[in-house]
Scaffold this motif. Sequence first.
Motif: not given
Length: 352
Positions: A171-172, A208-210, A350-352
């Motif tokens: 999770v980004d 909520v996903y953190r 980039r954050n994948s």
Amino acid sequence: MVTSGVVLVGGNALIAKYTGAIDADGGLIGAPAEGATKAVAEDIKGPINILMAGIDPRDDKTAPLSDSIIVAHIPATMDQVYLFSIPRDLYVDIPAFPPTGFGGGKSKINAAMSYGSSVGNGKHDVKQGFQLLAKTVGQLTGIKDFQAGAIINFGGFKKIVEAMGGVTMTVDMVVKSEHLKPNGERRDRRPECADNTCAHPYIGEQKVYRPGTYHLKAWEALDYVRQRYGLPHSDYDRQRHQQQFIKAMAKQAMSKGVVTNPSKMLKILDAGGDALTFDGNGHSILDWGLALQGLNTDNMVSIKLPGGGVYDGGRYLGEGLGAGSDQFFEAVRNDRIPEFLLAHPEFVNRNS
């Protein structure tokens, strides 16, 4: 481009119903006999473009909308995958579609399936609607034909993720669920929104996903990748999360030997019932799984297309693609994406 001839996954079997492919002008080409598949998968060769559409569960009396549109490009080397999303609200020219009498016109691209789906008597066929979506995406990108296509029903597809034992994802960003409570149950509705006319009808606690890496249950994964409200870049963030989900599922399928084991693959696909409709251009989904077993899922590249709102005066019409998109599509057509990305690194998530 792919047609409504598909491989339906469900009913305890893979039922081949391939009827041919469709060229850029809508004409049929090469049609094997009903129920037939090509003898060998050696002719599944790159470069390959696969069109995928995600839809909400709907009965055949409701016109479908493609809430997610993703293209997977596999180069001639058959060892890499590039994923890019077409914004669901992209304001485009949708071509005429004689089967439904649609004369063509400007609209959001997610409506293409709707304009192409009517089969008379108030009924709709998502497979027929997919034909017009494929023509629309082809017209937009210049991709003359797709070697395979898939329609994914989000509600039923959750069962496939459950059969895979959930999915490990990173999770980004902080993502708050519009629809679900922390335990997965539906959030409460505001009393004044009982008629479904409110844009945001839910109240009370929410899931909520953190940021971090988690093994998500099926309902969590599907909920996470469908959120766009409250995200900094709305649907563009959601597109990235959906691409991350595909990458995570592909990596998990490879690592667990699902792709190379037909019995495992059939068991997982069968769990989804009719959640997945696949057109392999004459090949079953098993053929495709075996042909693509050499893909390096760790190197799967997620692409972000630039874009922004299109307005007529103060009226929002939809989204438009930004500078460089046409050049990217040209790179896809010519199987030269690496060269394009070297010159345009901003297109890589980039954050994948």
